[in-house]
Design a protein around this motif. Structure first.
Motif, PDB file in Angstrom:
ATOM      1  N   PHE A 228       0.814  -1.215   0.000  1.00 38.54           N
ATOM      2  CA  PHE A 228       0.000   0.000   0.000  1.00 38.54           C
ATOM      3  C   PHE A 228       0.849   1.267   0.000  1.00 38.54           C
ATOM      4  O   PHE A 228       0.336   2.370   0.165  1.00 38.54           O
ATOM      5  CB  PHE A 228      -0.951   0.001   1.202  1.00 38.54           C
ATOM      6  CG  PHE A 228      -1.924  -1.134   1.161  1.00 38.54           C
ATOM      7  CD1 PHE A 228      -3.087  -1.033   0.411  1.00 38.54           C
ATOM      8  CD2 PHE A 228      -1.656  -2.316   1.830  1.00 38.54           C
ATOM      9  CE1 PHE A 228      -3.975  -2.096   0.340  1.00 38.54           C
ATOM     10  CE2 PHE A 228      -2.542  -3.382   1.778  1.00 38.54           C
ATOM     11  CZ  PHE A 228      -3.711  -3.266   1.024  1.00 38.54           C
ATOM     12  N   ILE A 229       2.163   1.089  -0.169  1.00 32.81           N
ATOM     13  CA  ILE A 229       3.088   2.229  -0.225  1.00 32.81           C
ATOM     14  C   ILE A 229       3.571   2.353  -1.662  1.00 32.81           C
ATOM     15  O   ILE A 229       4.136   1.414  -2.220  1.00 32.81           O
ATOM     16  CB  ILE A 229       4.279   2.018   0.742  1.00 32.81           C
ATOM     17  CG1 ILE A 229       3.769   1.890   2.170  1.00 32.81           C
ATOM     18  CG2 ILE A 229       5.287   3.156   0.607  1.00 32.81           C
ATOM     19  CD1 ILE A 229       4.827   1.477   3.176  1.00 32.81           C
ATOM     20  N   HIS A 230       3.364   3.521  -2.251  1.00 31.47           N
ATOM     21  CA  HIS A 230       3.679   3.707  -3.672  1.00 31.47           C
ATOM     22  C   HIS A 230       4.493   4.979  -3.911  1.00 31.47           C
ATOM     23  O   HIS A 230       4.205   5.751  -4.817  1.00 31.47           O
ATOM     24  CB  HIS A 230       2.379   3.749  -4.486  1.00 31.47           C
ATOM     25  CG  HIS A 230       1.508   2.559  -4.265  1.00 31.47           C
ATOM     26  ND1 HIS A 230       1.821   1.312  -4.747  1.00 31.47           N
ATOM     27  CD2 HIS A 230       0.361   2.406  -3.573  1.00 31.47           C
ATOM     28  CE1 HIS A 230       0.887   0.452  -4.384  1.00 31.47           C
ATOM     29  NE2 HIS A 230      -0.007   1.088  -3.653  1.00 31.47           N
TER      30      HIS A 230
ATOM     31  N   SER B 281       7.047  -0.939  -7.737  1.00 33.80           N
ATOM     32  CA  SER B 281       8.494  -0.794  -7.875  1.00 33.80           C
ATOM     33  C   SER B 281       9.150  -2.151  -7.627  1.00 33.80           C
ATOM     34  O   SER B 281       8.486  -3.085  -7.172  1.00 33.80           O
ATOM     35  CB  SER B 281       9.005   0.222  -6.850  1.00 33.80           C
ATOM     36  OG  SER B 281       8.985  -0.333  -5.552  1.00 33.80           O
ATOM     37  N   PRO B 282      10.457  -2.260  -7.873  1.00 34.26           N
ATOM     38  CA  PRO B 282      11.151  -3.526  -7.602  1.00 34.26           C
ATOM     39  C   PRO B 282      11.052  -3.961  -6.137  1.00 34.26           C
ATOM     40  O   PRO B 282      11.076  -5.148  -5.837  1.00 34.26           O
ATOM     41  CB  PRO B 282      12.603  -3.231  -7.985  1.00 34.26           C
ATOM     42  CG  PRO B 282      12.504  -2.134  -8.992  1.00 34.26           C
ATOM     43  CD  PRO B 282      11.327  -1.302  -8.559  1.00 34.26           C
ATOM     44  N   ILE B 283      10.932  -3.018  -5.232  1.00 33.05           N
ATOM     45  CA  ILE B 283      10.807  -3.366  -3.814  1.00 33.05           C
ATOM     46  C   ILE B 283       9.558  -4.212  -3.589  1.00 33.05           C
ATOM     47  O   ILE B 283       9.542  -5.109  -2.742  1.00 33.05           O
ATOM     48  CB  ILE B 283      10.811  -2.098  -2.936  1.00 33.05           C
ATOM     49  CG1 ILE B 283      12.176  -1.410  -3.040  1.00 33.05           C
ATOM     50  CG2 ILE B 283      10.481  -2.424  -1.486  1.00 33.05           C
ATOM     51  CD1 ILE B 283      12.251  -0.054  -2.396  1.00 33.05           C
ATOM     52  N   HIS B 284       8.506  -3.969  -4.374  1.00 30.61           N
ATOM     53  CA  HIS B 284       7.280  -4.749  -4.230  1.00 30.61           C
ATOM     54  C   HIS B 284       7.493  -6.219  -4.605  1.00 30.61           C
ATOM     55  O   HIS B 284       6.783  -7.097  -4.108  1.00 30.61           O
ATOM     56  CB  HIS B 284       6.141  -4.131  -5.055  1.00 30.61           C
ATOM     57  CG  HIS B 284       5.670  -2.830  -4.492  1.00 30.61           C
ATOM     58  ND1 HIS B 284       6.010  -1.619  -5.047  1.00 30.61           N
ATOM     59  CD2 HIS B 284       4.909  -2.553  -3.405  1.00 30.61           C
ATOM     60  CE1 HIS B 284       5.470  -0.651  -4.327  1.00 30.61           C
ATOM     61  NE2 HIS B 284       4.799  -1.188  -3.327  1.00 30.61           N
TER      62      HIS B 284
ATOM     63  N   LEU C 240      17.099 -10.315   2.586  1.00 25.13           N
ATOM     64  CA  LEU C 240      16.495  -9.574   1.472  1.00 25.13           C
ATOM     65  C   LEU C 240      15.379  -8.634   1.914  1.00 25.13           C
ATOM     66  O   LEU C 240      15.344  -7.466   1.502  1.00 25.13           O
ATOM     67  CB  LEU C 240      15.962 -10.544   0.416  1.00 25.13           C
ATOM     68  CG  LEU C 240      17.009 -11.334  -0.353  1.00 25.13           C
ATOM     69  CD1 LEU C 240      16.336 -12.330  -1.283  1.00 25.13           C
ATOM     70  CD2 LEU C 240      17.926 -10.394  -1.137  1.00 25.13           C
ATOM     71  N   ALA C 241      14.470  -9.144   2.745  1.00 23.15           N
ATOM     72  CA  ALA C 241      13.271  -8.371   3.072  1.00 23.15           C
ATOM     73  C   ALA C 241      13.511  -7.314   4.151  1.00 23.15           C
ATOM     74  O   ALA C 241      12.752  -6.354   4.224  1.00 23.15           O
ATOM     75  CB  ALA C 241      12.144  -9.309   3.497  1.00 23.15           C
ATOM     76  N   LEU C 242      14.531  -7.477   4.971  1.00 21.42           N
ATOM     77  CA  LEU C 242      14.789  -6.479   6.007  1.00 21.42           C
ATOM     78  C   LEU C 242      16.089  -5.709   5.776  1.00 21.42           C
ATOM     79  O   LEU C 242      16.077  -4.488   5.756  1.00 21.42           O
ATOM     80  CB  LEU C 242      14.808  -7.133   7.391  1.00 21.42           C
ATOM     81  CG  LEU C 242      13.459  -7.644   7.895  1.00 21.42           C
ATOM     82  CD1 LEU C 242      13.632  -8.400   9.206  1.00 21.42           C
ATOM     83  CD2 LEU C 242      12.465  -6.519   8.057  1.00 21.42           C
ATOM     84  N   VAL C 243      17.194  -6.416   5.581  1.00 18.00           N
ATOM     85  CA  VAL C 243      18.479  -5.737   5.451  1.00 18.00           C
ATOM     86  C   VAL C 243      18.578  -4.985   4.122  1.00 18.00           C
ATOM     87  O   VAL C 243      18.841  -3.777   4.099  1.00 18.00           O
ATOM     88  CB  VAL C 243      19.652  -6.719   5.633  1.00 18.00           C
ATOM     89  CG1 VAL C 243      20.986  -6.021   5.389  1.00 18.00           C
ATOM     90  CG2 VAL C 243      19.613  -7.349   7.020  1.00 18.00           C
ATOM     91  N   VAL C 244      18.372  -5.684   3.008  1.00 11.37           N
ATOM     92  CA  VAL C 244      18.521  -5.040   1.693  1.00 11.37           C
ATOM     93  C   VAL C 244      17.498  -3.923   1.504  1.00 11.37           C
ATOM     94  O   VAL C 244      17.849  -2.802   1.136  1.00 11.37           O
ATOM     95  CB  VAL C 244      18.428  -6.080   0.551  1.00 11.37           C
ATOM     96  CG1 VAL C 244      18.363  -5.405  -0.804  1.00 11.37           C
ATOM     97  CG2 VAL C 244      19.631  -7.031   0.619  1.00 11.37           C
ATOM     98  N   THR C 245      16.224  -4.219   1.768  1.00  9.38           N
ATOM     99  CA  THR C 245      15.216  -3.170   1.606  1.00  9.38           C
ATOM    100  C   THR C 245      15.436  -2.053   2.618  1.00  9.38           C
ATOM    101  O   THR C 245      15.190  -0.885   2.308  1.00  9.38           O
ATOM    102  CB  THR C 245      13.779  -3.711   1.721  1.00  9.38           C
ATOM    103  OG1 THR C 245      13.623  -4.357   2.969  1.00  9.38           O
ATOM    104  CG2 THR C 245      13.464  -4.656   0.600  1.00  9.38           C
TER     105      THR C 245
END
Length: 132
Positions: free
Chosen positions: A60-62, A71-74, A109-114
């Motif tokens: 829900f964040i865009h 975005s790629p983060i999604h 990936l989901a916590l450190v990289v993002t």
């Protein structure tokens, strides 16, 4: 350092950040704690729930739009939503090696990289950490 940019952000971003901070703390504690114990399983369920909330709220964040609102983060969010239940299932099957690998990948990936991406110039967490 100031929390003002985060406190001025939309509620979904505030919840997302709170879930992520909690998941980072619990995840780090989980990596250091003894495995296979009742506390490990209890904290693990809490962490898995937090990760699902982190990934879910991110949808829900865009603020970064590359493909419509996405975005790629999604893509990492979708990865998380798929792999967390799989990793829990592997633990319940006593497939410790696969469970461990999946959890390390999710945390990385989901916590450190993002999390590092949130420190990019112009992002809210950059303003929180480095000032406005």
């Amino acid at each position: 350092m100031t929390l003002a940019p985060l406190l001025d952000a939309p509620a979904v971003i505030q919840f997302h950040a709170a879930f992520a901070f909690a998941a980072i703390g619990l995840g780090a504690a989980q990596f250091l704690a003894p495995k296979g114990t009742l506390p490990h399983r209890t904290v693990g369920w809490a962490w898995a729930t937090l990760m699902m909330l982190v990934a879910g709220t991110s949808l829900f964040i865009h603020t970064i739009r590359m493909w419509g609102p996405w975005s790629p983060i999604h893509l990492l969010s979708l990865f998380t939503l798929a792999v967390v239940p799989l990793a829990v299932w592997r633990a319940r099957r006593h497939d410790v090696k696969s469970h461990r690998q999946a959890m390390i990948w999710i945390f990385t990936l989901a916590l450190v990289v993002t999390g590092l991406f949130t420190l990019a110039p112009g992002r809210i967490m950059n303003k929180v950490v480095f000032g406005g």
